[in-house]
Scaffold this motif. Structure first.
Motif, PDB file in Angstrom:
ATOM      1  N   LEU A 503     -29.377 -39.470  -2.162  1.00 42.75           N
ATOM      2  CA  LEU A 503     -29.824 -40.442  -1.171  1.00 42.75           C
ATOM      3  C   LEU A 503     -31.307 -40.268  -0.864  1.00 42.75           C
ATOM      4  CD1 LEU A 503     -26.916 -40.605   1.454  1.00 42.75           C
ATOM      5  CD2 LEU A 503     -27.513 -42.268  -0.307  1.00 42.75           C
ATOM      6  N   GLY A 504     -31.737 -39.007  -0.672  1.00 39.71           N
ATOM      7  CA  GLY A 504     -33.148 -38.761  -0.403  1.00 39.71           C
ATOM      8  C   GLY A 504     -34.035 -39.175  -1.557  1.00 39.71           C
ATOM      9  N   LEU A 505     -33.545 -38.949  -2.787  1.00 38.77           N
ATOM     10  CA  LEU A 505     -34.304 -39.338  -3.973  1.00 38.77           C
ATOM     11  C   LEU A 505     -34.492 -40.853  -4.028  1.00 38.77           C
ATOM     12  CD1 LEU A 505     -35.455 -38.897  -6.863  1.00 38.77           C
ATOM     13  CD2 LEU A 505     -33.082 -39.013  -7.673  1.00 38.77           C
ATOM     14  N   LEU A 506     -33.383 -41.582  -3.885  1.00 38.53           N
ATOM     15  CA  LEU A 506     -33.456 -43.040  -3.980  1.00 38.53           C
ATOM     16  C   LEU A 506     -34.251 -43.629  -2.817  1.00 38.53           C
ATOM     17  CD1 LEU A 506     -29.815 -43.859  -5.141  1.00 38.53           C
ATOM     18  CD2 LEU A 506     -31.891 -43.803  -6.524  1.00 38.53           C
ATOM     19  N   TYR A 507     -34.055 -43.067  -1.607  1.00 39.50           N
ATOM     20  CA  TYR A 507     -34.776 -43.588  -0.438  1.00 39.50           C
ATOM     21  C   TYR A 507     -36.286 -43.343  -0.568  1.00 39.50           C
ATOM     22  CZ  TYR A 507     -36.311 -44.175   4.377  1.00 39.50           C
ATOM     23  OH  TYR A 507     -36.980 -44.578   5.499  1.00 39.50           O
ATOM     24  N   GLY A 508     -36.650 -42.127  -0.938  1.00 38.14           N
ATOM     25  CA  GLY A 508     -38.069 -41.832  -1.105  1.00 38.14           C
ATOM     26  C   GLY A 508     -38.699 -42.661  -2.216  1.00 38.14           C
ATOM     27  N   PHE A 509     -37.949 -42.873  -3.292  1.00 39.79           N
ATOM     28  CA  PHE A 509     -38.475 -43.670  -4.394  1.00 39.79           C
ATOM     29  C   PHE A 509     -38.679 -45.124  -3.970  1.00 39.79           C
ATOM     30  CE2 PHE A 509     -37.872 -46.333  -8.162  1.00 39.79           C
ATOM     31  CZ  PHE A 509     -38.867 -45.817  -8.990  1.00 39.79           C
ATOM     32  N   LEU A 510     -37.679 -45.681  -3.260  1.00 40.52           N
ATOM     33  CA  LEU A 510     -37.804 -47.064  -2.810  1.00 40.52           C
ATOM     34  C   LEU A 510     -38.923 -47.210  -1.795  1.00 40.52           C
ATOM     35  CD1 LEU A 510     -34.027 -48.005  -2.445  1.00 40.52           C
ATOM     36  CD2 LEU A 510     -35.602 -48.734  -4.228  1.00 40.52           C
ATOM     37  N   LEU A 511     -39.092 -46.196  -0.947  1.00 39.64           N
ATOM     38  CA  LEU A 511     -40.151 -46.256   0.050  1.00 39.64           C
ATOM     39  C   LEU A 511     -41.527 -46.223  -0.603  1.00 39.64           C
ATOM     40  CD1 LEU A 511     -40.561 -46.274   3.162  1.00 39.64           C
ATOM     41  CD2 LEU A 511     -40.777 -43.789   3.032  1.00 39.64           C
ATOM     42  N   THR A 512     -41.643 -45.479  -1.692  1.00 38.48           N
ATOM     43  CA  THR A 512     -42.943 -45.326  -2.352  1.00 38.48           C
ATOM     44  C   THR A 512     -43.229 -46.463  -3.326  1.00 38.48           C
ATOM     45  OG1 THR A 512     -42.661 -42.926  -2.192  1.00 38.48           O
ATOM     46  CG2 THR A 512     -44.371 -43.752  -3.678  1.00 38.48           C
TER      47      THR A 512
END
Length: 630
Positions: A503-512
């Protein structure tokens, strides 16, 4: 398309022991042991995000309170016998001479008046409604003392403060005949310490199993569980006597004021209002009470309080209508209110005023963008020129954000807003696809199967080909970036579990890199040489919000990534504007209704600049890229 997820003041002297006008005081006598227990200071939130969040919360609270509020239009001012209630008066007239008695006890109900050690502070000859006495000429008096900590309090026990105001010459002890009078005594008590829940977040490197968390904290988590209730202490207590002589009617006092106005059952008059004013006691100034704390610093301040300021404080502090939301929301509400208080104390008044006005405008634009987005998709009949895959990717993005904030226990209001946005994204799927229940081919022979089919207007046009082509090109960039980000996060960051890592990976990627997902629509516009299919009203409102975000991103201290996020949205929107400028509308082309944008006989070369996002009889609704085949 804007980054919508990216969201006379009182001076409080805490460093030098000065007392502010509301009676809140700071102190430099806090013992060193208490300072050692202080958690590391958190980065203060920026004013822009605070004001936006507060405005949204005010709207939600007002809406829900209005929905659940049920009651007569006019208060019932009659007693049980049917006779009308007579307006009451304050039992302490103005300029009454008073004595103040303050006791400390571990008991909630105090009776040990003969114990001299229990008497913490006594002040005589106070004048009710006096605003000019005291050391600073503001009617305030102050007393400082360091308290010994009983063993029971060190073990999460409670300690109470009991405040008595008596008319001059009287005593609060009911056992003293001749010195006690019930109608001459105003009493209020409360618990001095505050219980807070400390949550232990156990994280580790998923590859090595190592963690940087203090071993002592890990041991406490193993002994007390993931949530530990700890008693906390604040060194400042402000006691206020409300300067009020309103003719209140029993049963007609509006909430939440009715919790503080106490009527005498015999005479019908009310006692003077004693109020513990802890509004300016910030949560960050509390420190835990444990075995290492030997002394507790306590600064007591008595100050008069006007009626309107008391109403303001009680309205801000009340929490009784929200019992059904649980204690988690209480703690989040305290933290959010702290952000507002810090903004009021530390922000320039002119900048704060501008921020409030622009925040209201920002909220209006957000509402209009939301409304026009719904109207556009609800009335849209053709999907020509629109990226359907971007709609599905938006659902995936909203779902990841919702799961991430649930995993990290974010604010309740934020969770609700994200969930509503996810429901809207799901609804959009029904507008871009033919969704139906297949009752013949059931899942496990029980549940009907959901089937999705492209709409004919999407399949029969070249939009589907361009949409697939855009996402294929986009994947060449996104997949390598996602792989690199995943390796970095796994090697250098700590996570609660593999689920949290994903979740952190996908969220951080989408945020960036989430802005890249807006580029397929640009590619489709380029291939079709048209922007007639876009919801321009919604895009315009979101663009205005983006420009407001830009303004505050550089005026107010914010993280650099937030500023970059605002700029990248601007770049994409300016590309949209450039495409709108070069892909003009052809007013001479007939639409599906057999009409065009020019009058009969008018020169066919006349050009009309405009948008075709909403059907109109004077403007065609088909892209210019297909005018040769119409």
């Amino acid at each position: 398309m804007a980054a919508q997820d990216s969201d006379s003041t009182q001076q409080l002297a805490l460093g030098n022991g000065e007392v502010s006008s509301n009676g809140a005081a700071g102190g430099d006598q806090t013992v060193q042991t208490a300072q050692d227990q202080q958690p590391p200071p958190q980065q203060p939130p920026n004013t822009w995000q605070v004001i936006k969040g507060v405005l949204f919360r005010i709207f939600i609270i007002w809406a829900i309170s209005s929905w659940f509020r049920r009651g007569p239009s006019t208060p019932d001012q009659s007693n049980p016998t049917g006779a009308p209630q007579v307006p009451s008066r304050n039992l302490f007239p103005r300029d009454t001479l008073m004595d103040l008695h303050i006791y400390i006890s571990e008991s909630e109900h105090f009776t040990d008046f003969n114990n001299t050690e229990a008497l913490l502070w006594g002040q005589t000859d106070l004048v009710y409604g006096d605003w000019s006495s005291g050391e600073n000429g503001d009617g305030c008096y102050e007393h400082y003392q360091e308290l010994d900590v009983p063993e029971s309090v060190k073990q999460n026990g409670s300690v109470y403060i009991h405040v008595y105001f008596t008319k001059s010459g009287f005593h609060p002890d009911p056992k003293r005949k001749g010195q006690y009078r019930r109608l001459a005594t105003a009493h209020m008590s409360r618990m001095l310490n505050k219980y807070k829940r400390k949550k232990f977040l156990k994280t580790k490197n998923l590859l090595t199993g190592e963690t940087e968390i203090d071993p002592e904290i890990i041991k406490r988590a193993e002994d007390y569980g993931p949530i530990e209730v700890i008693s906390h202490w604040h060194p400042n207590v402000t006691i206020s006597m409300v300067d009020d002589h309103t003719a209140w009617v029993k049963g007609a006092v509006p909430p939440p004021l009715d919790q503080y106005v106490k009527f005498d059952a015999v005479s019908g008059d009310y006692f003077p209002i004693v109020y513990f004013n802890d509004y300016w006691n910030l949560q960050k100034d509390y420190f835990p009470i444990n075995e290492t704390v030997e002394k507790l610093p306590l600064r007591l301040v008595y100050c008069p309080l006007s009626l309107w300021r008391w109403q303001l404080y009680t309205a801000q502090s009340t929490k009784s209508p929200w019992n059904f939301l649980g204690e988690d929301l209480y703690e989040q509400s305290d933290e959010d209110q702290d952000s507002v208080k810090v903004a009021l104390l530390e922000t320039n008044p002119y900048l704060l005023g501008v921020t409030i006005v622009v925040s209201i405008v920002h909220s209006v634009f957000e509402f209009l963008a939301f409304k026009n987005d719904i109207q556009f998709w609800n009335s849209r009949q053709s999907l020509e020129g629109l990226s359907v895959r971007s709609v599905f990717f938006g659902v995936f993005q909203s779902l990841i954000v919702l799961l991430y904030i649930l995993d990290n226990e974010t604010n309740f209001v934020v969770q609700v807003s994200i969930f509503i946005g996810l429901l809207i994204d799901f609804w959009k799927i029904t507008k871009v696809m033919d969704v139906r229940l297949d009752r013949e081919n059931r899942l496990a022979g029980i549940f009907p199967r959901l089937t999705f089919k492209d709409k004919s207007t999407y399949v029969q046009s070249s939009t589907k080909i361009y949409d697939a082509m855009a996402f294929r090109y986009l994947s060449w960039l996104l997949y390598p970036l996602l792989g690199c980000y995943a390796v970095y996060s796994l090697l250098y960051n700590e996570h609660k579990s593999w689920y949290s890592w994903v979740l952190g990976l996908l969220y951080g990627f989408l945020l960036t890199f989430g802005f890249i997902t807006m580029t397929p629509q640009l590619f489709i516009n380029y291939k079709m040489k048209s922007v007639a299919h876009l919801p321009w009203r919604m895009l315009t409102y979101k663009a205005l919000n983006t420009f407001i975000d830009d303004l505050f991103a550089f005026v107010i201290k914010m993280p650099m990534m937030y500023r970059i996020g605002c700029l990248r949205d601007d770049v994409v929107f300016f590309i949209y504007l450039y495409q709108r400028w070069i892909y003009r509308v052809d007013p001479t082309r007939m639409n599906e209704f057999g009409t065009s944008g020019v009058e009969p006989g008018q020169a066919a070369t006349e050009q009309i600049a405009g948008t075709e996002s909403e059907p109109a009889a004077a403007i065609t609704d088909k892209p210019d890229g297909q005018k040769k085949t119409d």
